[in-house]
Design a protein around this motif. Structure first.
Motif, PDB file in Angstrom:
ATOM      1  N   LYS A   1     -20.851   9.497 -26.243  1.00 54.49           N
ATOM      2  CA  LYS A   1     -20.545   8.502 -25.464  1.00 54.49           C
ATOM      3  C   LYS A   1     -21.144   9.327 -24.049  1.00 54.49           C
ATOM      4  O   LYS A   1     -22.374   8.395 -23.810  1.00 54.49           O
ATOM      5  N   GLU A   2     -22.303  10.462 -24.218  1.00 54.46           N
ATOM      6  CA  GLU A   2     -23.365  10.398 -23.285  1.00 54.46           C
ATOM      7  C   GLU A   2     -24.307  10.031 -23.824  1.00 54.46           C
ATOM      8  O   GLU A   2     -25.584   9.477 -23.311  1.00 54.46           O
ATOM      9  N   ASN A   3     -24.866  10.343 -25.393  1.00 52.45           N
ATOM     10  CA  ASN A   3     -25.922  10.009 -25.741  1.00 52.45           C
ATOM     11  C   ASN A   3     -25.954   8.650 -25.683  1.00 52.45           C
ATOM     12  O   ASN A   3     -26.911   7.589 -25.649  1.00 52.45           O
ATOM     13  N   LEU A   4     -24.600   7.665 -25.920  1.00 51.26           N
ATOM     14  CA  LEU A   4     -25.041   6.143 -25.988  1.00 51.26           C
ATOM     15  C   LEU A   4     -25.463   5.618 -24.834  1.00 51.26           C
ATOM     16  O   LEU A   4     -26.069   4.484 -24.530  1.00 51.26           O
ATOM     17  N   LEU A   5     -24.572   6.633 -23.601  1.00 50.73           N
ATOM     18  CA  LEU A   5     -25.293   5.837 -21.899  1.00 50.73           C
ATOM     19  C   LEU A   5     -26.511   6.877 -21.911  1.00 50.73           C
ATOM     20  O   LEU A   5     -26.893   5.820 -20.794  1.00 50.73           O
ATOM     21  N   ARG A   6     -26.778   7.431 -21.978  1.00 47.97           N
ATOM     22  CA  ARG A   6     -28.687   8.158 -22.006  1.00 47.97           C
ATOM     23  C   ARG A   6     -29.675   6.943 -22.958  1.00 47.97           C
ATOM     24  O   ARG A   6     -30.778   6.428 -21.993  1.00 47.97           O
ATOM     25  N   VAL A   7     -28.921   6.331 -24.402  1.00 46.00           N
ATOM     26  CA  VAL A   7     -30.564   5.985 -24.490  1.00 46.00           C
ATOM     27  C   VAL A   7     -29.965   3.920 -24.549  1.00 46.00           C
ATOM     28  O   VAL A   7     -31.083   3.459 -24.455  1.00 46.00           O
TER      29      VAL A   7
ATOM     30  N   ALA B   1     -19.779  -3.852 -19.615  1.00 46.67           N
ATOM     31  CA  ALA B   1     -17.825  -3.279 -19.974  1.00 46.67           C
ATOM     32  C   ALA B   1     -18.138  -1.978 -20.198  1.00 46.67           C
ATOM     33  O   ALA B   1     -17.083  -0.826 -19.523  1.00 46.67           O
ATOM     34  N   ILE B   2     -18.949  -0.490 -20.276  1.00 45.50           N
ATOM     35  CA  ILE B   2     -19.629   0.651 -19.573  1.00 45.50           C
ATOM     36  C   ILE B   2     -19.443   0.553 -18.290  1.00 45.50           C
ATOM     37  O   ILE B   2     -18.871   1.753 -17.701  1.00 45.50           O
ATOM     38  N   LYS B   3     -20.132   0.172 -17.537  1.00 40.47           N
ATOM     39  CA  LYS B   3     -19.546  -0.445 -16.063  1.00 40.47           C
ATOM     40  C   LYS B   3     -18.798  -0.740 -15.702  1.00 40.47           C
ATOM     41  O   LYS B   3     -18.276  -0.231 -14.167  1.00 40.47           O
ATOM     42  N   ALA B   4     -17.111  -0.987 -15.927  1.00 41.86           N
ATOM     43  CA  ALA B   4     -16.652  -1.929 -16.508  1.00 41.86           C
ATOM     44  C   ALA B   4     -15.460  -0.390 -16.152  1.00 41.86           C
ATOM     45  O   ALA B   4     -14.145  -0.925 -16.087  1.00 41.86           O
ATOM     46  N   GLY B   5     -16.323   0.808 -17.226  1.00 45.44           N
ATOM     47  CA  GLY B   5     -14.961   2.187 -17.158  1.00 45.44           C
ATOM     48  C   GLY B   5     -14.143   1.722 -18.268  1.00 45.44           C
ATOM     49  O   GLY B   5     -13.142   2.429 -18.333  1.00 45.44           O
ATOM     50  N   ARG B   6     -14.165   0.535 -19.251  1.00 44.01           N
ATOM     51  CA  ARG B   6     -14.065   0.194 -20.238  1.00 44.01           C
ATOM     52  C   ARG B   6     -14.344   1.162 -21.257  1.00 44.01           C
ATOM     53  O   ARG B   6     -13.129   1.407 -22.584  1.00 44.01           O
ATOM     54  N   LEU B   7     -15.395   1.963 -21.656  1.00 46.28           N
ATOM     55  CA  LEU B   7     -15.818   2.430 -22.664  1.00 46.28           C
ATOM     56  C   LEU B   7     -14.748   3.707 -22.486  1.00 46.28           C
ATOM     57  O   LEU B   7     -14.339   4.476 -23.924  1.00 46.28           O
TER      58      LEU B   7
END
Length: 341
Positions: free
Chosen positions: A155-161, A138-144
């Motif tokens: 958002k950045e914390n989520l992406l990094r972890v 979902a993130i890679k599809a730009g939905r976040l």
């Protein structure tokens, strides 16, 4: 699972304490997710998990004594019965039902800084995802980006972890080795740490490294103090996630992600092996272990039927159990290095 723990008393270890502590922590998270009306249950299971983690006596020795289990801190009659249920059947029916009421594949995200039950419900309800893999897609599809109230830092914390490729800055091996040495030196200054070592792709000497993995050992009573000392190091730019046994931080001017895990001294070798990888190498070891009636994880190698601990204090001990010489980290590719078994 052991149907009569006392029959195998000479073999019992703290393995079931650790397994039950993990289950109770996850049950606590499930109740937190379900809402404030379940706050009492969430707190009760969290306390019971902590008690089991701190115990020096195998819980198996109390398996047939409900009153003795009930007397443990945070363990009332209901939780005591669930301990007995797990020791006799290998599972807890209430936990299995709970997993169906929550997006169980996302619960680990509660350790991420800024991700609480409400945020997790938003991710689940609005993105219609049930696992970390589905969330990554979902993130890679730009939905976040379409979610309301999702601050940039969260958002950045989520992406990094989650280690999304777009936010990872890979370093050349030599640069990663230099930074790893600096971080280890800082960590070694913290009182109470017994052992510390780099793991992950850096230890396997990959050409480029995305983040640093570090394994530590210390007396269980020191863990909370050590974790607090780590996140307060002056070089820590941001805390991405913090839990009972692991913390993820951004370190130094380059803001490199460092994932740190604390384990018991007798888990040192198994944790170092597990978190060094490669993933493919670990999968083959687990497959071989199952064929032998064992299970292998970051806590050690165990006999499935009795729960007896077979190895885990050192990597050499584990490889010897499998009938192998020590395999250097850079050769753990999951190809032909395990053919000697």
């Amino acid at each position: 699972m052991v149907k009569s723990p006392h029959a195998h008393k000479v073999n019992v270890t703290l393995a079931h304490n650790k397994e039950l502590a993990l289950i109770f922590r996850e049950m606590s998270d499930c109740y937190r997710y379900l809402g404030t009306e379940h706050r009492f249950r969430a707190n009760a299971y969290a306390v019971a998990a902590q008690t089991l983690e701190n115990m020096q006596e195998p819980v198996d020795t109390m398996a047939e004594d409900l009153k003795k289990l009930d007397s443990l801190k945070g363990v009332g009659e209901s939780i005591a019965e669930k301990i007995q249920e797990y020791l006799h059947t290998g599972q807890i029916a209430t936990f299995e039902k709970l997993k169906k009421k929550v997006p169980y594949g996302l619960m680990e995200l509660l350790e991420i800084e800024g991700i609480g039950p409400a945020t997790l419900r938003t991710l689940h309800d609005q993105l219609k995802v049930n696992t970390s893999d589905e969330l990554l897609q979902a993130i890679k599809a730009g939905r976040l980006g379409h979610l309301k109230g999702f601050a940039q830092r969260k958002k950045e914390n989520l992406l990094r972890v989650l280690k999304v490729d777009e936010v990872k800055q890979r370093m050349p091996l030599r640069q990663a080795q230099a930074l790893g040495a600096v971080v280890l030196e800082a960590i070694h200054k913290i009182p109470g740490i017994q052992q510390a070592a780099l793991a992950g792709s850096l230890r396997r000497k990959k050409e480029t490294v995305g983040d640093l993995d570090i394994i530590l050992t210390a007396d269980r009573k020191q863990w909370k103090k050590i974790m607090n000392s780590i996140i307060r190091m002056p070089e820590v730019v941001r805390v991405l996630a913090a839990g009972e046994t692991k913390v993820s931080i951004l370190y130094g001017e380059q803001q490199v992600q460092v994932d740190i895990r604390l384990v018991r001294p007798d888990e040192w070798g198994s944790a170092l092996l597990y978190f060094t990888g490669s993933k493919e190498h670990n999968i083959i070891l687990r497959t071989i272990a199952r064929q032998k009636g064992w299970k292998v994880n970051e806590y050690g190698v165990f006999e499935v039927k009795s729960g007896k601990r077979l190895a885990g204090r050192t990597e050499e001990e584990i490889y010897a159990l499998f009938g192998l010489p020590y395999i250097p980290p850079e050769k753990r590719a999951g190809k032909n290095e395990l053919q000697a078994i």
